[in-house]
Design a protein around this motif. Structure first.
Motif, mmCIF file in Angstrom:
data_model
loop_
_atom_site.group_PDB
_atom_site.id
_atom_site.type_symbol
_atom_site.label_atom_id
_atom_site.label_comp_id
_atom_site.label_asym_id
_atom_site.label_seq_id
_atom_site.Cartn_x
_atom_site.Cartn_y
_atom_site.Cartn_z
ATOM 1 N N ALA A 1 19.391 -86.555 -11.456
ATOM 2 C CA ALA A 1 18.956 -85.244 -10.975
ATOM 3 C C ALA A 1 17.489 -84.967 -11.290
ATOM 4 O O ALA A 1 16.930 -83.976 -10.796
ATOM 5 C CB ALA A 1 19.831 -84.149 -11.587
ATOM 6 N N ASP A 61 25.132 -82.815 -6.767
ATOM 7 C CA ASP A 61 24.815 -83.935 -5.873
ATOM 8 C C ASP A 61 24.587 -85.211 -6.673
ATOM 9 O O ASP A 61 25.059 -86.296 -6.293
ATOM 10 C CB ASP A 61 23.566 -83.610 -5.043
ATOM 11 C CG ASP A 61 23.805 -82.522 -4.008
ATOM 12 O OD1 ASP A 61 24.970 -82.288 -3.660
ATOM 13 O OD2 ASP A 61 22.815 -81.917 -3.557
ATOM 14 N N ARG A 92 32.883 -76.315 -4.798
ATOM 15 C CA ARG A 92 31.849 -76.228 -3.766
ATOM 16 C C ARG A 92 32.357 -76.786 -2.442
ATOM 17 O O ARG A 92 32.051 -76.259 -1.372
ATOM 18 C CB ARG A 92 30.597 -76.978 -4.214
ATOM 19 C CG ARG A 92 29.433 -76.845 -3.244
ATOM 20 C CD ARG A 92 28.195 -77.555 -3.740
ATOM 21 N NE ARG A 92 28.354 -79.001 -3.779
ATOM 22 C CZ ARG A 92 27.332 -79.855 -3.941
ATOM 23 N NH1 ARG A 92 26.111 -79.394 -4.111
ATOM 24 N NH2 ARG A 92 27.542 -81.160 -3.970
ATOM 25 N N ILE A 146 32.200 -79.598 -8.341
ATOM 26 C CA ILE A 146 32.167 -80.393 -7.114
ATOM 27 C C ILE A 146 33.310 -79.986 -6.182
ATOM 28 O O ILE A 146 33.117 -79.781 -4.982
ATOM 29 C CB ILE A 146 32.267 -81.896 -7.459
ATOM 30 C CG1 ILE A 146 30.967 -82.381 -8.115
ATOM 31 C CG2 ILE A 146 32.567 -82.730 -6.204
ATOM 32 C CD1 ILE A 146 31.070 -83.766 -8.724
ATOM 33 N N GLU A 197 28.675 -86.413 2.792
ATOM 34 C CA GLU A 197 28.581 -85.724 1.510
ATOM 35 C C GLU A 197 29.898 -85.033 1.171
ATOM 36 O O GLU A 197 30.329 -85.012 0.015
ATOM 37 C CB GLU A 197 27.442 -84.705 1.543
ATOM 38 C CG GLU A 197 26.057 -85.352 1.649
ATOM 39 C CD GLU A 197 24.946 -84.325 1.572
ATOM 40 O OE1 GLU A 197 25.254 -83.125 1.418
ATOM 41 O OE2 GLU A 197 23.770 -84.724 1.657
ATOM 42 N N ARG A 198 30.551 -84.461 2.176
ATOM 43 C CA ARG A 198 31.850 -83.822 1.943
ATOM 44 C C ARG A 198 32.923 -84.857 1.652
ATOM 45 O O ARG A 198 33.833 -84.634 0.858
ATOM 46 C CB ARG A 198 32.252 -83.004 3.169
ATOM 47 C CG ARG A 198 31.272 -81.920 3.561
ATOM 48 C CD ARG A 198 31.411 -80.705 2.686
ATOM 49 N NE ARG A 198 30.597 -79.592 3.173
ATOM 50 C CZ ARG A 198 30.570 -78.394 2.615
ATOM 51 N NH1 ARG A 198 31.306 -78.158 1.549
ATOM 52 N NH2 ARG A 198 29.801 -77.438 3.109
ATOM 53 N N ASP A 209 23.339 -77.135 -7.611
ATOM 54 C CA ASP A 209 23.711 -78.007 -6.499
ATOM 55 C C ASP A 209 23.070 -79.383 -6.650
ATOM 56 O O ASP A 209 23.684 -80.404 -6.307
ATOM 57 C CB ASP A 209 23.292 -77.394 -5.162
ATOM 58 C CG ASP A 209 24.260 -76.323 -4.693
ATOM 59 O OD1 ASP A 209 25.467 -76.466 -4.965
ATOM 60 O OD2 ASP A 209 23.820 -75.354 -4.066
ATOM 61 N N GLU A 210 21.855 -79.424 -7.152
ATOM 62 C CA GLU A 210 21.193 -80.710 -7.376
ATOM 63 C C GLU A 210 21.942 -81.519 -8.427
ATOM 64 O O GLU A 210 22.089 -82.737 -8.299
ATOM 65 C CB GLU A 210 19.747 -80.476 -7.811
ATOM 66 C CG GLU A 210 18.863 -79.855 -6.723
ATOM 67 C CD GLU A 210 17.481 -79.512 -7.239
ATOM 68 O OE1 GLU A 210 17.244 -79.704 -8.455
ATOM 69 O OE2 GLU A 210 16.648 -79.048 -6.453
ATOM 70 N N ILE A 258 27.973 -86.554 -8.046
ATOM 71 C CA ILE A 258 28.755 -87.248 -7.011
ATOM 72 C C ILE A 258 28.229 -88.659 -6.816
ATOM 73 O O ILE A 258 28.997 -89.633 -6.744
ATOM 74 C CB ILE A 258 28.708 -86.468 -5.686
ATOM 75 C CG1 ILE A 258 29.492 -85.162 -5.808
ATOM 76 C CG2 ILE A 258 29.283 -87.314 -4.549
ATOM 77 C CD1 ILE A 258 29.361 -84.264 -4.593
ATOM 78 N N ALA A 259 26.903 -88.805 -6.734
ATOM 79 C CA ALA A 259 26.299 -90.116 -6.500
ATOM 80 C C ALA A 259 26.572 -91.062 -7.665
ATOM 81 O O ALA A 259 26.907 -92.240 -7.461
ATOM 82 C CB ALA A 259 24.793 -89.956 -6.281
#
Length: 213
Positions: free
Chosen positions: A43, A20, A67, A64, A106-107, A16-17, A23-24
């Motif tokens: 990360a 995340d 999830r 992504i 975030e979604r 998940d990290e 995505i960023a």
């Protein structure tokens, strides 16, 4: 022992990290310019660790998307597929779920990525189609077909009606994220939902006998 537990939690959370971070970085640099090194740095792990979980950027996008849509795919869609009765209730619930998810920044990053990159990177569009649209569209089409058969909805083209159900949400996102056009400067998903459902149900609901001319 405490250190082992801490490490275990960290390892469990690491995919998940990585997602995340991806995505960023995708949002900042774009999909094409992003390297696995960039994601690893964001990360705080080695590139080898990123490859351990996700062997390619396409695999990252797939992770992504999966999830993000799991709550709908495992929750809402099976309920829609099994529903019997007035389809306006589950349609309302589905739109509310979508609005709730998209109201989370975030979604929102996931459909934003699809809208901005999908046309340029075919793999992204293909993953989203396979994991989201190919599941959601047939389910919604079946719901509309049953609503027509039961007399709750007017006799309409079910496939085109599904486009009318989900189309305004997509158009709203596109106007906001691609063109930067937002009502009063905000996304206003709650207002969009109420407005959309009022227009939708006035258009697709079967006319009651007492309302007939």
């Amino acid at each position: 022992m405490k250190q082992e537990k801490k490490f275990s939690r960290r390892a469990d959370a690491r995919p998940d990290e990585v997602l995340d971070a991806a995505i960023a970085v995708f949002a900042q640099k774009g999909y094409a310019r992003t390297k696995m090194d960039d994601i690893a740095k964001a990360a705080g792990i080695s590139k080898g660790t990123v490859y351990l979980y996700f062997p390619s950027k396409d695999a990252l996008v797939e992770g992504i998307v999966r999830r993000a849509v799991t709550p709908i795919a495992e929750g809402a869609l099976p309920q829609l597929a099994a529903f019997q009765g007035d389809p306006r209730l589950p349609i309302t619930m589905l739109i509310k779920v979508l609005v709730g998810l998209l109201g989370d920044p975030e979604r929102l990053a996931v459909p934003r990525l699809i809208l901005r990159e999908g046309m340029n990177i075919p793999a992204i569009a293909e993953i989203y189609r396979r994991d989201v649209l190919d599941l959601a569209i047939p389910t919604l089409t079946g719901l509309v077909e049953r609503g027509i058969a039961s007399g709750h909805l007017r006799p309409l083209d079910p496939e085109l009606t599904v486009r009318s159900i989900i189309g305004p949400v997509i158009a709203h996102l596109m106007l906001s994220e691609v063109f930067g056009i937002r009502p009063e400067g905000k996304l206003s998903f709650d207002r969009l939902m109420e407005n959309h459902l009022n227009i939708l149900f006035d258009g697709i609901s079967a006319q009651k006998a007492e309302d007939a001319p």
